[in-house]
Design an enzyme around this catalytic site. Structure first.
Site, PDB file in Angstrom:
ATOM      1  N   LYS A   4       8.269   1.935 -15.172  1.00  0.00           N
ATOM      2  CA  LYS A   4       9.437   1.189 -14.682  1.00  0.00           C
ATOM      3  C   LYS A   4       8.926  -0.008 -13.884  1.00  0.00           C
ATOM      4  O   LYS A   4       8.447   0.133 -12.765  1.00  0.00           O
ATOM      5  CB  LYS A   4      10.325   2.056 -13.786  1.00  0.00           C
ATOM      6  CG  LYS A   4      11.662   1.369 -13.540  1.00  0.00           C
ATOM      7  CD  LYS A   4      12.187   1.542 -12.135  1.00  0.00           C
ATOM      8  CE  LYS A   4      12.032   0.396 -11.194  1.00  0.00           C
ATOM      9  NZ  LYS A   4      12.510  -0.910 -11.545  1.00  0.00           N
ATOM     10  N   GLY A  45       4.747  -0.182  -3.780  1.00  0.00           N
ATOM     11  CA  GLY A  45       5.912  -0.905  -3.280  1.00  0.00           C
ATOM     12  C   GLY A  45       6.027  -0.733  -1.784  1.00  0.00           C
ATOM     13  O   GLY A  45       5.023  -0.562  -1.094  1.00  0.00           O
ATOM     14  N   SER A  46       7.254  -0.752  -1.309  1.00  0.00           N
ATOM     15  CA  SER A  46       7.478  -0.742   0.133  1.00  0.00           C
ATOM     16  C   SER A  46       7.340   0.677   0.710  1.00  0.00           C
ATOM     17  O   SER A  46       7.541   1.672   0.005  1.00  0.00           O
ATOM     18  CB  SER A  46       8.868  -1.280   0.438  1.00  0.00           C
ATOM     19  OG  SER A  46       9.829  -0.465  -0.183  1.00  0.00           O
ATOM     20  N   VAL A  58      10.707   2.794   0.420  1.00  0.00           N
ATOM     21  CA  VAL A  58      10.977   3.439  -0.871  1.00  0.00           C
ATOM     22  C   VAL A  58       9.942   4.540  -1.133  1.00  0.00           C
ATOM     23  O   VAL A  58      10.280   5.627  -1.608  1.00  0.00           O
ATOM     24  CB  VAL A  58      11.012   2.394  -2.020  1.00  0.00           C
ATOM     25  CG1 VAL A  58      11.108   3.077  -3.372  1.00  0.00           C
ATOM     26  CG2 VAL A  58      12.179   1.429  -1.833  1.00  0.00           C
ATOM     27  N   GLY A  59       8.694   4.284  -0.767  1.00  0.00           N
ATOM     28  CA  GLY A  59       7.637   5.284  -0.937  1.00  0.00           C
ATOM     29  C   GLY A  59       7.977   6.591  -0.234  1.00  0.00           C
ATOM     30  O   GLY A  59       7.820   7.679  -0.792  1.00  0.00           O
ATOM     31  N   GLU A 104       1.196   3.655  -2.925  1.00  0.00           N
ATOM     32  CA  GLU A 104       0.492   2.499  -2.353  1.00  0.00           C
ATOM     33  C   GLU A 104       1.555   1.596  -1.759  1.00  0.00           C
ATOM     34  O   GLU A 104       2.395   1.069  -2.483  1.00  0.00           O
ATOM     35  CB  GLU A 104      -0.303   1.761  -3.437  1.00  0.00           C
ATOM     36  CG  GLU A 104      -1.359   2.614  -4.128  1.00  0.00           C
ATOM     37  CD  GLU A 104      -2.432   3.116  -3.179  1.00  0.00           C
ATOM     38  OE1 GLU A 104      -2.541   2.606  -2.050  1.00  0.00           O
ATOM     39  OE2 GLU A 104      -3.146   4.062  -3.565  1.00  0.00           O
ATOM     40  N   CYS A 153      -0.681  -7.102  -1.178  1.00  0.00           N
ATOM     41  CA  CYS A 153      -0.564  -6.031  -0.182  1.00  0.00           C
ATOM     42  C   CYS A 153      -1.743  -6.081   0.772  1.00  0.00           C
ATOM     43  O   CYS A 153      -1.669  -5.604   1.895  1.00  0.00           O
ATOM     44  CB  CYS A 153      -0.463  -4.686  -0.869  1.00  0.00           C
ATOM     45  SG  CYS A 153      -1.710  -4.480  -2.087  1.00  0.00           S
ATOM     46  N   GLN A 200      13.396 -12.033  -1.140  1.00  0.00           N
ATOM     47  CA  GLN A 200      12.146 -12.237  -0.392  1.00  0.00           C
ATOM     48  C   GLN A 200      12.273 -13.456   0.503  1.00  0.00           C
ATOM     49  O   GLN A 200      11.894 -13.447   1.670  1.00  0.00           O
ATOM     50  CB  GLN A 200      10.972 -12.447  -1.363  1.00  0.00           C
ATOM     51  CG  GLN A 200      10.656 -11.262  -2.221  1.00  0.00           C
ATOM     52  CD  GLN A 200      10.418 -10.025  -1.401  1.00  0.00           C
ATOM     53  OE1 GLN A 200       9.646 -10.039  -0.451  1.00  0.00           O
ATOM     54  NE2 GLN A 200      11.106  -8.957  -1.726  1.00  0.00           N
ATOM     55  N   GLU A 210       5.755  -6.027   8.249  1.00  0.00           N
ATOM     56  CA  GLU A 210       5.181  -6.662   7.075  1.00  0.00           C
ATOM     57  C   GLU A 210       6.161  -7.742   6.614  1.00  0.00           C
ATOM     58  O   GLU A 210       7.301  -7.439   6.269  1.00  0.00           O
ATOM     59  CB  GLU A 210       4.986  -5.641   5.957  1.00  0.00           C
ATOM     60  CG  GLU A 210       4.378  -6.294   4.744  1.00  0.00           C
ATOM     61  CD  GLU A 210       4.193  -5.350   3.588  1.00  0.00           C
ATOM     62  OE1 GLU A 210       5.137  -4.628   3.253  1.00  0.00           O
ATOM     63  OE2 GLU A 210       3.095  -5.350   3.015  1.00  0.00           O
TER      64      GLU A 210
HETATM   65  P1  NAP Z   1      10.047  -1.871  -3.470  1.00  0.00           P
HETATM   66  O1  NAP Z   1      11.397  -2.348  -3.207  1.00  0.00           O
HETATM   67  O2  NAP Z   1       9.593  -0.643  -2.793  1.00  0.00           O
HETATM   68  O3  NAP Z   1       9.943  -1.716  -5.045  1.00  0.00           O
HETATM   69  C1  NAP Z   1       8.814  -1.221  -5.709  1.00  0.00           C
HETATM   70  C2  NAP Z   1       9.273  -0.547  -6.977  1.00  0.00           C
HETATM   71  O4  NAP Z   1      10.043   0.598  -6.634  1.00  0.00           O
HETATM   72  C3  NAP Z   1      10.163  -1.416  -7.850  1.00  0.00           C
HETATM   73  O5  NAP Z   1       9.902  -1.142  -9.196  1.00  0.00           O
HETATM   74  C4  NAP Z   1      11.539  -0.941  -7.452  1.00  0.00           C
HETATM   75  O6  NAP Z   1      12.537  -1.187  -8.415  1.00  0.00           O
HETATM   76  C5  NAP Z   1      11.307   0.531  -7.289  1.00  0.00           C
HETATM   77  N1  NAP Z   1      12.316   1.202  -6.487  1.00  0.00           N
HETATM   78  C6  NAP Z   1      13.204   0.671  -5.604  1.00  0.00           C
HETATM   79  N2  NAP Z   1      13.981   1.639  -5.083  1.00  0.00           N
HETATM   80  C7  NAP Z   1      13.604   2.802  -5.651  1.00  0.00           C
HETATM   81  C8  NAP Z   1      14.012   4.147  -5.524  1.00  0.00           C
HETATM   82  N3  NAP Z   1      14.972   4.495  -4.679  1.00  0.00           N
HETATM   83  N4  NAP Z   1      13.403   5.093  -6.270  1.00  0.00           N
HETATM   84  C9  NAP Z   1      12.401   4.762  -7.107  1.00  0.00           C
HETATM   85  N5  NAP Z   1      11.962   3.502  -7.271  1.00  0.00           N
HETATM   86  C10 NAP Z   1      12.545   2.531  -6.550  1.00  0.00           C
HETATM   87  O7  NAP Z   1       8.931  -2.944  -3.134  1.00  0.00           O
HETATM   88  P2  NAP Z   1       8.821  -4.411  -3.698  1.00  0.00           P
HETATM   89  O8  NAP Z   1       9.789  -5.191  -2.882  1.00  0.00           O
HETATM   90  O9  NAP Z   1       8.921  -4.440  -5.162  1.00  0.00           O
HETATM   91  O10 NAP Z   1       7.296  -4.769  -3.369  1.00  0.00           O
HETATM   92  C11 NAP Z   1       6.859  -5.254  -2.144  1.00  0.00           C
HETATM   93  C12 NAP Z   1       6.156  -4.167  -1.368  1.00  0.00           C
HETATM   94  O11 NAP Z   1       5.121  -3.570  -2.142  1.00  0.00           O
HETATM   95  C13 NAP Z   1       5.463  -4.657  -0.150  1.00  0.00           C
HETATM   96  O12 NAP Z   1       5.833  -3.841   0.923  1.00  0.00           O
HETATM   97  C14 NAP Z   1       3.975  -4.512  -0.452  1.00  0.00           C
HETATM   98  O13 NAP Z   1       3.123  -4.292   0.606  1.00  0.00           O
HETATM   99  C15 NAP Z   1       3.956  -3.372  -1.351  1.00  0.00           C
HETATM  100  N6  NAP Z   1       2.755  -3.409  -2.194  1.00  0.00           N
HETATM  101  C16 NAP Z   1       1.750  -2.536  -1.925  1.00  0.00           C
HETATM  102  C17 NAP Z   1       0.595  -2.529  -2.692  1.00  0.00           C
HETATM  103  C18 NAP Z   1      -0.512  -1.557  -2.436  1.00  0.00           C
HETATM  104  O14 NAP Z   1      -1.306  -1.296  -3.324  1.00  0.00           O
HETATM  105  N7  NAP Z   1      -0.611  -0.958  -1.276  1.00  0.00           N
HETATM  106  C19 NAP Z   1       0.471  -3.409  -3.757  1.00  0.00           C
HETATM  107  C20 NAP Z   1       1.516  -4.287  -4.007  1.00  0.00           C
HETATM  108  C21 NAP Z   1       2.669  -4.254  -3.219  1.00  0.00           C
HETATM  109  P3  NAP Z   1      13.518  -2.463  -8.279  1.00  0.00           P
HETATM  110  O15 NAP Z   1      12.714  -3.646  -8.545  1.00  0.00           O
HETATM  111  O16 NAP Z   1      14.505  -2.201  -9.330  1.00  0.00           O
HETATM  112  O17 NAP Z   1      14.083  -2.436  -6.884  1.00  0.00           O
END
Ligand code: NAP
Ligand code: MG
Length: 485
Positions: free
Chosen positions: A175, A228-229, A232-233, A250, A284, A331, A385
């Site tokens: 996804k 991701g965030s 959500v994690g 992550e 990230c 964003q 962040e």
């Molecule tokens: P996000 O909102 O957490 O989304 C990440 C993924 O999760 C997207 O595919 C999103 O789908 C999905 N998602 C959202 N709500 C969900 C739920 N309730 N259940 C299951 N999946 C769900 O984060 P983002 O805004 O895309 O990314 C930015 C964040 O990612 C930042 O905080 C960054 O630090 C982190 N990040 C971390 C790393 C690492 O390796 N540590 C690498 C890259 C990014 P939708 O797009 O449909 O909302």
């Protein structure tokens, strides 16, 4: 009318059973629709999981060398198609073409390593305490797994997660983030065109809260790998725990780069500028805090500003640009609000601080490279962040204060120290609370043969990449055989 794209389920490109679609817009020009995508339903997610579940038996029944042949064919296509894929990443995410190319180059290295790792991962033979008994362990794939990807590395993250999953015999449902479905589609097409059997890899696009919830709770899903965030994690982890599923999370970061008085200041300033503003601060592992010892503060800031002034903000496909837009309206709004909060809380805005509102760039999500000084630990720009081109410079009097400040956040992904003092460097390595640390190198540096993952609110579960890439997607079986000899 932009192209309509479908889900990929059980080897077929099909529309969502609900019939709804959504438009993805270019962050460089919000009026431009880059594609129309399926707004998948819970039912679509179930179908994709079912396809992955069915494909598991035959895929896991192949030898690892047979699976490696398929994956190597996909890897070759990745290398061949790098230019075309880079255009898709840039169109959806906004990053510059060289940044997209570099993302693909990283994906190639991650994939090469994990295929190689797959064919050499075995178990262990241990001496038994009984004579005539052979005792050993093997590793087995889990089954169908879910891969939930972010928009900031929309191609490399799937490569890093899916290669170890597939090489070790699992099947998967990907996804992608709603903002970057095309990068996910490009990734999946490599496998389709390499002849990977139907159902081994499936793609469903749409809202994380709708299809993500099904992927996380569906009983046939054995593990969830997510980037991701933190918010959500956390919610994924809570739901997955009920179903006794493995999670690999992550998440966010607030990565510090510490500059001590004896540091090579030009190198420290260059590393800070690189990791703070590359991909518009949306790594990230981006440096979001520079923690500088007072005697070298002024010189460090002068050097840093020298780099910042050279940044050319522009569209990702414009050759002159060195920094693209941030990825979308949400964003943009969040970053601008964080900047306002920093100003209101008393941080000094040294440079930048706003959206670009002149000319062609006014149509997109362009933010000026921004540097705050006089940032203290209690301010939100020191804690939250921001995930944008915003750097907070903080001043300390000594090494201990620097380490304490570096650790004084909820996150623990990456850190770095710049110093010529080996003892101080090693003490920093010991005391920094992160999953990835550096001495005299940017916070973002990583290599595929080493594990990658954060601690505290930045990471959970067995880390990605390196040897642990495959560990996450396999379980142990211990075998005792009475052989009589
Ligand atoms: P996000 O909102 O957490 O989304 C990440 C993924 O999760 C997207 O595919 C999103 O789908 C999905 N998602 C959202 N709500 C969900 C739920 N309730 N259940 C299951 N999946 C769900 O984060 P983002 O805004 O895309 O990314 C930015 C964040 O990612 C930042 O905080 C960054 O630090 C982190 N990040 C971390 C790393 C690492 O390796 N540590 C690498 C890259 C990014 P939708 O797009 O449909 O909302
Ligand atoms: Mg989100």
């Amino acid at each position: 009318m932009a192209n309509i794209h479908n889900n990929y389920i059980d080897g077929k490109w099909i529309p969502s059973s609900g019939g709804d679609t959504y438009e993805q817009r270019s962050p460089a020009d919000l009026a431009e629709v880059t594609g129309v995508w399926q707004k998948s339903t819970t039912d679509d997610a179930r179908q994709a999981v079912e396809a992955a579940r069915r494909a598991f038996e035959s895929w896991s029944g192949l030898s690892v060398y047979q699976r490696a042949e398929y994956l190597n064919a996909a890897l070759e296509l990745m290398i061949e198609r790098a230019d075309a894929i880079a255009k898709v990443i840039t169109a959806e995410n906004g990053k510059t073409i060289p940044e997209s190319r570099s993302e693909i180059a990283s994906a190639v290295r991650e994939m090469e390593f994990q295929i190689y790792q797959g064919v050499r991962t075995g178990g262990e033979v241990m001496p038994s305490s009984m004579s005539g008994v052979l005792a050993y362990t093997i590793r087995r794939p889990l089954g169908a797994v879910a891969v939930i990807a972010p928009w900031n590395f929309p191609f490399n993250v799937p490569a890093r997660k899916i290669t170890p999953a597939l090489i070790s015999g699992n099947t998967c449902v990907l996804k992608p983030a709603q903002l970057t479905p095309g990068a996910g589609e490009q990734f999946v097409r490599l496998f389709e065109d390499a002849g990977v059997p139907a159902g081994v890899i499936n793609l469903i696009t749409g809202s994380g809260s709708v299809i993500g919830a099904e992927l996380v709770t569906n009983p046939a899903i054995r593990a969830i790998t997510f980037t991701g965030s933190t918010e959500v994690g956390r919610s994924i982890n809570a739901k997955a725990a009920t179903g006794m599923k493995r999670t690999q999370l992550e998440m966010g970061g607030k990565n510090p780069l510490v500059v001590l008085t004896d540091a090579d200041l030009p190198a420290a300033a260059a590393a800070t500028a690189l990791a703070a503003f590359a991909c518009a601060g949306q790594w990230c592992t981006s440096t979001s805090r520079a923690i500088v010892q007072r005697p070298v503060l002024d010189e460090f800031i002068d050097l840093l500003l020298g780099h910042v002034r050279k940044i050319v903000v522009g569209k990702g496909d414009d050759k002159a640009s060195t920094m693209g837009p941030v990825c979308g309206q949400t964003q943009l709004d969040g970053i601008l609000a964080a900047i306002e909060k920093g100003k209101a809380q008393g941080a000094t805005l040294l440079v930048g601080g706003g959206r670009i509102t002149e000319g062609d760039l006014a149509k997109g999500c362009f933010v000026e490279p921004t540097v705050f000084t006089d940032v203290t630990a209690d301010m939100s720009v020191a804690q939250d962040e921001i995930f944008g081109p915003v750097l907070s410079v903080m001043t300390v009097d000594d090494f201990d204060e620097a380490v304490d400040l570096a650790n004084a956040v909820e996150f623990g992904l990456a850190s770095s120290v710049y110093t010529a003092d080996l003892e101080k460097a090693m003490e920093f390595v010991g005391r920094t609370d992160v999953g990835l640390t550096h001495v005299n190198m940017p916070t973002a540096y990583k290599e595929p043969q080493l594990s990658f993952g954060g601690v505290k609110a930045s990471g959970h579960g067995i880390p990605e990449a390196g040897p642990t890439g495959i560990e996450f997607f396999t379980e142990h079986k211990t075998v005792y055989i009475r052989t009589g000899v």
